[in-house]
Write an enzyme that holds these catalytic residues in place. Structure first.
Site, PDB file in Angstrom:
ATOM      1  N   THR A   1       0.849  -1.182   0.000  1.00 38.90           N
ATOM      2  CA  THR A   1       0.000   0.000   0.000  1.00 38.90           C
ATOM      3  C   THR A   1       0.893   1.244   0.000  1.00 38.90           C
ATOM      4  O   THR A   1       2.120   1.138   0.011  1.00 38.90           O
ATOM      5  CB  THR A   1      -0.905   0.055   1.246  1.00 38.90           C
ATOM      6  OG1 THR A   1      -0.104   0.399   2.394  1.00 38.90           O
ATOM      7  CG2 THR A   1      -1.596  -1.279   1.498  1.00 38.90           C
TER       8      THR A   1
ATOM      9  N   ALA B   1      11.934   0.356  -7.619  1.00 42.87           N
ATOM     10  CA  ALA B   1      11.009  -0.756  -7.891  1.00 42.87           C
ATOM     11  C   ALA B   1      11.747  -2.086  -7.728  1.00 42.87           C
ATOM     12  O   ALA B   1      12.221  -2.397  -6.642  1.00 42.87           O
ATOM     13  CB  ALA B   1      10.392  -0.603  -9.276  1.00 42.87           C
TER      14      ALA B   1
ATOM     15  N   LYS C   1      13.468   8.804  -1.638  1.00 47.89           N
ATOM     16  CA  LYS C   1      14.344   7.721  -2.100  1.00 47.89           C
ATOM     17  C   LYS C   1      15.810   8.020  -1.817  1.00 47.89           C
ATOM     18  O   LYS C   1      16.543   7.148  -1.332  1.00 47.89           O
ATOM     19  CB  LYS C   1      14.118   7.482  -3.598  1.00 47.89           C
ATOM     20  CG  LYS C   1      12.761   6.878  -3.915  1.00 47.89           C
ATOM     21  CD  LYS C   1      12.527   6.756  -5.411  1.00 47.89           C
ATOM     22  CE  LYS C   1      11.162   6.141  -5.712  1.00 47.89           C
ATOM     23  NZ  LYS C   1      10.880   6.046  -7.158  1.00 47.89           N
TER      24      LYS C   1
END
Length: 812
Positions: free
Chosen positions: A555, A611, A682
């Site tokens: 989520t 990712a 990030k």
């Protein structure tokens, strides 16, 4: 001569008794046989209930007696031809009338003494053995029934009497010598003391009865017939795939039975071991199955551990105090007071400092033990030499047993390592010098998980099972579930790993299934699942307490991220695609990392950056191998890279962003990507992983979006971008004029981090970066000029799901 014993499940009803009769009919053709039987299934518990009801003045005991009568009369009518029923029916009714008079006496006195209780429960075996004898007689097998109370003599310890073996053996030998026949039938469990009062040998005592008869007649074999095919490596009610044990030594069987393996009653082994009589444990309902043989020396196999067992309802008593150190006799006095009150000690452990000694006893004896010990050591307690005894309840003892464990290093490490990885706290440990048994006291709530963990570690050569709970069933979650389903067979065959999804939650509903959710139909199951929230989902995960549990967050929800610490505290691994936890305050990030280390589990978040690209993994590998990070340069937003690769001034910037969102490359609110917030998170995560205690407000953000774009809703954002098209076109044309491309670059250098739009010249590593690709350059002590490069697709549901999948496998 041989002895056959059949338990309550084997004689539960007429159908089962006919199976017993068939086995006995075959057995007596080989050699003379002594048949020992238990009460019909459940009857002993029913008799105890009758006693309790009567003693508390509840007249419902009469209804219970009537039900008991119906059960036995029904069995007689089903077993015997009508012309043969009369005598047996009459005897059964006579016994039940006698039982009713005993119960009436209990009712009138409002008291159920241990002696009367033994008398009461004795009717179960008396009735069953007589009925079975009648059936055998009808088949002309000429059985001789005898009352065990005439032969087995005990002391006066009602409920768990001690057998006077020499006298009992003499009685049995004389009886057999005087009464020669091919088949003897004996009720198990019951005996008598010197006063001829009925005593019992403890629950499960019919096994002991059979062993006593076998030892008395030097039987060739003792067969214990039950409802399972021999002994198993673990309790099949707790473990999904227990292995049958073909052969086991007397010592191993005693250890396992003592610690809760209910297949055989613990005292059973000793009489037959002394006479070296093999014991077979066989299945009444699969008589041709091999079963388990218990003998002097078991054949060695590849399994170092023979079996795992447990005993529940344990209390741990701890006696501590400086006054115990170096003073002889303290242990003696402790055991003496327990013995005076007939309290059995199951496990003992003492610290080498002599400051403390712990004993495990039955929980039912805990209060008496506490009061007795405190009274016995009252003087020492009053003078501060010893503390009042500490009592811990709701515990169990876990035992790993095997003769081949002796002098084999690593067994304890493997046992306690497996327990530790699954958050199972060990309260006390005991191991004898024989090294046949390692015992640990743990919380009763952890028993099922502990046995499954150890069984998997010691016996499961086929696969390791991972129990996965997934929060988030959207785009990435759906792809992950599809990948898990498609790859399950491969993982079993090539990695001996079974990933079982046992829980799926979205924002409204939760499905749970310990056996594994059908991943071909999970969407429909979730649509029809009961309403629930993340907190109830987490509560269920903790309550289920499954081994090798992994929580996966796919989520972008802060409430979901807030439950990580609760899970890590329970040694449940967390795999997070959600960046919120790792980009929160540094103290919170550090806490999660510390919890994972402290509670021996894992907190993995590879997909927080890039990712499915191995960026965080590569960074950690560099650091663990002794390298040092000097600088990081990166394009970390697949979204921004896609947008600036697609935008050429001919199509409005707003439409390019919209397309990126439709293809799943952006956050639900694209401003998190375009505003640089996502890239800031990030680079901060990478800086933190490199050892820098960085906060978000320390990162310089050279934003390219006009401030007006951040006002209002997402729809307002798109409207405003259309108005600001000249601004975006100007950015593009300025880069083009310098023969450069626009890239949103993140940098970390000497403790400083910044993000922003840059003009990238043709000679840069970032220039030939197309589509949604990410690229990270690690400049380190080992890679000072030519950086280590990680490059590939950095956005998209499929690659993100694959990165989460990889983290799940890392947990295993």
């Amino acid at each position: 001569m041989q002895v056959l014993k059949f338990g309550g499940s084997s004689v539960a009803n007429a159908d089962n008794i006919n199976k017993v009769v068939a086995i006995v009919s075959t057995a007596i053709q080989k050699e003379p046989t002594i048949l020992v039987v238990s009460a019909l299934g459940g009857v002993t518990d029913e008799l105890i209930a009758i006693g309790v009801l009567a003693s508390t003045g509840n007249e419902k005991y009469k209804e219970q007696i009537q039900a008991l009568e119906n059960k036995h009369l029904t069995a007689v009518r089903a077993l015997l031809h009508i012309q043969n029923q009369s005598a047996t029916l009459s005897w059964v009714k006579q016994q039940l009338n006698e039982l009713e008079r005993v119960a009436d006496g209990i009712f009138l006195l409002a008291e159920l003494s241990a002696r009367i209780k033994d008398r009461l429960v004795s009717y179960g075996e008396l009735l069953s053995s007589y009925i079975i004898t009648a059936k055998l007689s009808e088949l002309n097998l000429q059985p001789l029934w005898t009352d065990a109370r005439q032969l087995i003599h005990t002391n006066d310890l009602y409920g768990n009497a001690v057998v006077l073996l020499e006298k009992t053996y003499t009685n049995i030998e004389a009886f057999i010598k005087l009464n020669k026949c091919q088949l003897y039938v004996v009720p198990g469990f019951i005996a008598a003391n010197e006063k001829k009062y009925t005593t019992t040998l403890g629950r499960g005592g019919s096994d002991y009865t059979a062993a006593i008869f076998a030892a008395a007649v030097n039987a060739s074999t003792l067969e214990i017939w039950t409802d399972v095919t021999g002994m198993m490596t673990a309790d099949p009610r707790l473990v999904q795939n227990p292995k049958p044990i073909e052969a086991i030594s007397y010592q191993e069987a005693m250890e396992l039975s003592h610690f809760g393996a209910k297949i055989i009653y613990p005292p059973t082994i000793l009489p037959v071991m002394k006479k070296n009589i093999p014991v077979w444990v066989k299945n009444t309902f699969e008589p041709d199955a091999a079963g388990t043989v218990i003998q002097q020396h078991a054949v060695s196999n590849n399994d170092i551990v023979r079996g795992i067992s447990s005993i529940n309802n344990i209390a741990l008593l701890s006696l501590e105090g400086s006054g115990m150190v170096g003073i002889p006799g303290f242990s003696k006095r402790l055991f003496e007071v327990l013995a005076i009150h007939n309290i059995n000690v199951i496990l003992i452990t003492q610290s080498s400092s002599e400051y403390a000694i712990c004993v495990a006893i039955n929980e039912a004896d805990a209060l008496l033990a506490q009061q007795s010990i405190d009274a016995f050591f009252a003087f020492e307690i009053e003078n501060g030499k010893v503390n009042p005894v500490i009592v811990e309840k709701e515990l169990s003892i876990l035992a790993v047993v095997g003769e081949q464990m002796k002098s084999h290093p690593g067994i304890s490490g493997k046992m306690f390592g497996g327990l530790g990885r699954n958050g199972i706290n060990v309260r006390a440990i005991a191991q004898g010098s024989s090294e046949k048994n390692i015992s640990a006291v743990i919380a009763a709530t952890d028993v099922k998980k502990a046995i499954n963990v150890l069984h998997e570690d010691f016996f499961e050569t086929t696969y390791k099972q991972l129990n996965v709970f997934i929060a988030g069933a959207g785009n990435v979650g759906s792809k992950l579930l599809s990948q898990l389903h498609n790859q399950m067979q491969y993982l079993k065959e090539h990695m001996r790993l079974q990933i079982q999804v046992v829980g799926i939650a979205n924002s409204r509903r939760v499905i749970l299934d310990d056996a594994g959710i059908d991943l071909t139909n999970w969407k429909s199951l979730l649509d029809h699942a009961p309403e629930a929230n993340i907190h109830s989902f987490v509560a269920s995960i903790i309550q289920k307490n499954l081994r090798n549990s992994v929580f996966v967050d796919v989520t972008a929800n802060d409430t979901v991220a807030s439950v990580y610490s609760t899970l890590l505290l329970k040694s449940i691994a967390v795999v997070a695609c959600n960046k919120i936890a790792c980009s929160a305050l540094y103290a919170d990030y550090k806490k999660l990392k510390t919890l994972a280390r402290t509670f021996n589990t894992q907190f993995l978040f590879e997909t927080n950056v890039g990712a499915g690209l191995p960026i965080i993994g590569t960074l950690n590998d560099l650091l663990r191998s002794g390298d040092k990070i000097n600088k990081i340069q990166a394009v970390l937003s697949g979204t921004l890279n896609f947008v600036f690769n697609q935008y050429n001034g001919t199509i409005p910037f707003a439409k390019v962003v919209k397309r990126a969102q439709e293809e799943g490359y952006t956050e639900p609110d694209p401003r998190l990507d375009l505003g640089g917030t996502d890239v800031m998170r990030k680079i901060m995560i990478l800086a933190r992983e490199a050892g820098e205690p960085m906060e978000m407000n320390q990162i310089i953000n050279e934003a390219f979006l006009p401030a007006s774009c951040f006002e209002g809703s997402v729809e307002d954002f798109y409207t405003e971008m259309e108005k600001q098209e000249p601004h975006f076109k100007q950015l593009f044309e300025a880069a083009q004029a310098n023969n450069a491309k626009l890239k949103f670059v993140a940098e970390y250098d000497k403790g400083i981090a910044k993000v922003g739009l840059q003009h990238i010249p043709a000679n840069s590593d970032f220039y030939h970066l197309y589509g949604k690709d990410n690229l990270v350059l690690f400049y380190t002590e080992r890679y000072p000029e030519q950086p280590l490069v990680v490059k590939g697709a950095g956005a998209g549901a499929e690659v993100t799901a694959s990165g989460v999948f990889a983290d799940i496998i890392r947990v295993a």
